[in-house]
Design a protein around this motif. Structure first.
Motif, PDB file in Angstrom:
ATOM      1  N   PHE A 170       0.850  -1.185   0.000  1.00  0.00           N
ATOM      2  CA  PHE A 170       0.000   0.000   0.000  1.00  0.00           C
ATOM      3  C   PHE A 170       0.884   1.232   0.000  1.00  0.00           C
ATOM      4  CE2 PHE A 170       0.353  -1.416   4.470  1.00  0.00           C
ATOM      5  CZ  PHE A 170       0.823  -0.279   5.097  1.00  0.00           C
ATOM      6  N   ARG A 171       0.285   2.380  -0.302  1.00  0.00           N
ATOM      7  CA  ARG A 171       0.978   3.674  -0.324  1.00  0.00           C
ATOM      8  C   ARG A 171       1.553   3.967   1.060  1.00  0.00           C
ATOM      9  NH1 ARG A 171      -2.304   9.016  -2.136  1.00  0.00           N
ATOM     10  NH2 ARG A 171      -1.086   8.626  -4.014  1.00  0.00           N
ATOM     11  N   CYS A 172       2.847   4.283   1.128  1.00  0.00           N
ATOM     12  CA  CYS A 172       3.527   4.707   2.349  1.00  0.00           C
ATOM     13  C   CYS A 172       3.461   3.683   3.488  1.00  0.00           C
ATOM     14  CB  CYS A 172       2.974   6.048   2.839  1.00  0.00           C
ATOM     15  SG  CYS A 172       4.027   6.793   4.092  1.00  0.00           S
ATOM     16  N   PRO A 173       4.291   2.609   3.383  1.00  0.00           N
ATOM     17  CA  PRO A 173       4.257   1.575   4.428  1.00  0.00           C
ATOM     18  C   PRO A 173       4.368   2.095   5.874  1.00  0.00           C
ATOM     19  CG  PRO A 173       5.624   0.892   2.589  1.00  0.00           C
ATOM     20  CD  PRO A 173       5.224   2.307   2.296  1.00  0.00           C
ATOM     21  N   PRO A 174       5.220   3.109   6.183  1.00  0.00           N
ATOM     22  CA  PRO A 174       5.261   3.548   7.587  1.00  0.00           C
ATOM     23  C   PRO A 174       4.112   4.475   7.985  1.00  0.00           C
ATOM     24  CG  PRO A 174       6.970   4.674   6.316  1.00  0.00           C
ATOM     25  CD  PRO A 174       6.248   3.796   5.356  1.00  0.00           C
ATOM     26  N   GLY A 175       3.337   4.945   6.991  1.00  0.00           N
ATOM     27  CA  GLY A 175       2.304   5.967   7.249  1.00  0.00           C
ATOM     28  C   GLY A 175       1.312   5.644   8.357  1.00  0.00           C
ATOM     29  N   PRO A 176       0.750   4.418   8.385  1.00  0.00           N
ATOM     30  CA  PRO A 176      -0.231   4.124   9.444  1.00  0.00           C
ATOM     31  C   PRO A 176       0.397   4.140  10.839  1.00  0.00           C
ATOM     32  CG  PRO A 176      -0.352   2.498   7.676  1.00  0.00           C
ATOM     33  CD  PRO A 176       0.865   3.323   7.413  1.00  0.00           C
ATOM     34  N   TYR A 177       1.670   3.698  10.912  1.00  0.00           N
ATOM     35  CA  TYR A 177       2.337   3.599  12.218  1.00  0.00           C
ATOM     36  C   TYR A 177       2.721   4.993  12.732  1.00  0.00           C
ATOM     37  CZ  TYR A 177       2.463  -1.058  10.191  1.00  0.00           C
ATOM     38  OH  TYR A 177       2.105  -2.236   9.578  1.00  0.00           O
TER      39      TYR A 177
END
Ligand SMILES: Cc1cc2nc3c(=O)[nH]c(=O)nc-3n(C[C@H](O)[C@H](O)[C@H](O)COP(=O)(O)OP(=O)(O)OC[C@H]3O[C@@H](n4cnc5c(N)ncnc54)[C@H](O)[C@@H]3O)c2cc1C
Length: 441
Positions: A207-214
């Motif tokens: 998905f777009r921006c793997p670290p984004g949710p964290y």
């Protein structure tokens, strides 16, 4: 997951779009990716100059358009973007968590790309691509190209989430495209009572921006800790484990947000916006004050409609040198929408990657159009993520082409004690300022 006929037609606007949609749907059913430009009126007729059209004025498209013109002024460049302004996803988590007054610092306009580089900017929705006739069909008419760059970012695959429909993001925002969705999530967090439960649903990779949710988990936890300390934030992650900067994020969660944040494995499989319930595949059911459900993703709709995606109708396979589609000739794909041949870790779907890819793509399109040799990709992706209001961490990779595939050749990760946290926050801010300036001037 496939794009059904109803959704397919929904994403194409206007009468001419519908005619093309019908035709394209029939062709897609017959297994052919070809789409005819049909009877849409031609706009901006092409003169004797060679023309490259760029679809999407985001992280990839603006840079490709600009570098094409900087490298060869004899090429006419038309950038087609549906919105008058672009809002950056990078740093939108700061805005969501109340750490920016508004989205001004995240917003760019296109006027200087025209004034400084002669890029023709058309604000329209691209509804189809006729690869055989080398025509792009838009909500305003069709345009001819010699080469086409497609950088449409992502769209969502929601079929696997029971109860999710077109209205769901208005109540359970994904905020995975910056703008009104980010504003809605921020408003909901600010309006919720202390003691409520917030859920973030993370989709399966890629998905777009793997670290984004964290990063979002850290910043929302920080907001709750300060303003609503009786509240809880639960992260339902469809992945077997934290997919990016695991050591750094878990350190932040354990040391700063222990009383607020809980990381739980599980994929969101059902939503009920009326009852305000989110259900995961481990049968856990959460009554939510705020739900940030981020659905699984694929290439932007236009790439699917045009037949640029692989047999799973998800990402667009491209050549790792020119970024030319391996399915449709003279069409190049950039950024989040791509499926690049990789050896080991793939280039993350990030703004930094899209920016690097756009430059290599522009260099090689100019080379191909002038019968000159192409240049192999050598690129960096540095990804900054906030772990608190004042500290950020990063992971950086160097990518090179090895035997036709993109391979990581060097990696650097922030120290686990966050000793560079404050300076890395400043580096991140400076990266954002530089990249948005580069995209808009
Ligand atoms: C919360 C969050 C935080 C992030 N943080 C970072 C970060 O810190 N660093 C980083 O490097 N990356 C980050 N990213 C990822 C980054 O936003 C994307 O990887 C990047 O935007 C991809 O660039 P792109 O050109 O592929 O797509 P985009 O930048 O999304 O651009 C696509 C453009 O195409 C336009 N478009 C699409 N279809 C059409 C059509 N049919 N007709 C006309 N126009 C169309 C869209 O309106 C859009 O403007 C983050 C993402 C999120 C969600």
């Amino acid at each position: 997951m496939t794009l059904d006929r109803r959704n397919f037609i929904k994403l194409l606007g206007g009468a001419s779009g519908l005619a093309i949609a019908g035709q394209a749907a029939a062709q897609a059913k017959a297994g052919s990716a070809a789409v005819s430009a049909g009877s849409a009126a031609e706009i901006m007729p092409k003169g004797s100059a060679r023309r490259v059209i760029v679809i999407g004025g985001g992280y990839g498209g603006t840079i490709a358009a600009k570098y094409l013109r900087m490298l060869d002024k004899s090429i006419e460049v038309v950038l087609i973007e549906r919105n008058k302004e672009f809002v950056s996803c990078p740093f939108s988590n700061f805005y969501i968590a109340g750490l920016m007054p508004d989205m001004k610092a995240l917003t760019i306009k296109y006027d200087k790309l025209t004034a400084n580089h002669g890029i023709k900017v058309l604000h329209a929705e691209v509804t189809a691509i006729d690869a055989a006739a080398k025509m792009v069909v838009t909500s305003q008419g069709r345009l001819a190209y010699d080469r086409l760059i497609v950088s449409p970012g992502i769209d969502f695959m929601t079929d696997g989430i029971e109860g999710y429909d077109a209205k769901t993001p208005e109540i359970f925002p994904h905020a995975w495209k910056a703008g009104p969705q980010s504003a809605l999530l921020r408003k909901q967090l600010q309006a919720m009572k202390d003691g409520g439960t917030v859920v973030i649903g993370v989709p399966l990779m890629p998905f777009r921006c793997p670290p984004g949710p964290y990063e979002r988990a850290c910043l929302i936890s920080s907001y709750l800790k300060k303003h609503k300390p009786k509240s809880k934030l639960i992260m339902l992650d469809a992945n077997p484990d934290v997919v990016s900067k695991k050591g750094l994020f878990t350190k932040a969660w354990n040391s700063y947000y222990k009383d607020i944040f809980q990381y739980v494995g599980g994929q969101v499989t059902k939503v009920d916006t009326k009852a305000r319930i989110v259900v995961a595949d481990n049968f856990d059911e959460y009554e939510v004050a705020v739900a940030n459900v981020i659905p699984p993703q694929r290439a932007g709709n236009i790439a699917v409609v045009a037949g640029l995606t692989d047999d799973k109708k998800r990402w667009c396979p491209v050549d790792a040198i020119s970024f030319e589609s391996t399915i449709l000739k003279d069409i190049h794909v950039l950024g989040d929408a791509t499926l690049l041949p990789s050896d080991g870790g793939a280039m993350p779907k990030s703004g930094y990657s899209a920016n690097s890819q756009a430059k290599v793509c522009a260099i090689n399109i100019v080379a191909l159009m002038n019968d000159k040799p192409t240049t192999e990709l050598s690129a960096i992706n540095a990804c900054y993520s906030a772990v608190s209001e004042t500290e950020s961490v990063s992971v950086s990779h160097v990518f090179k082409l090895v035997n036709g595939k993109i391979k990581i050749t060097a990696t650097a990760v922030s120290p686990i004690d966050f000793s560079l946290g404050k300076i890395e926050k400043a580096y991140g801010e400076s990266w954002l300022k530089n990249v948005l300036t580069e995209m808009s001037t």
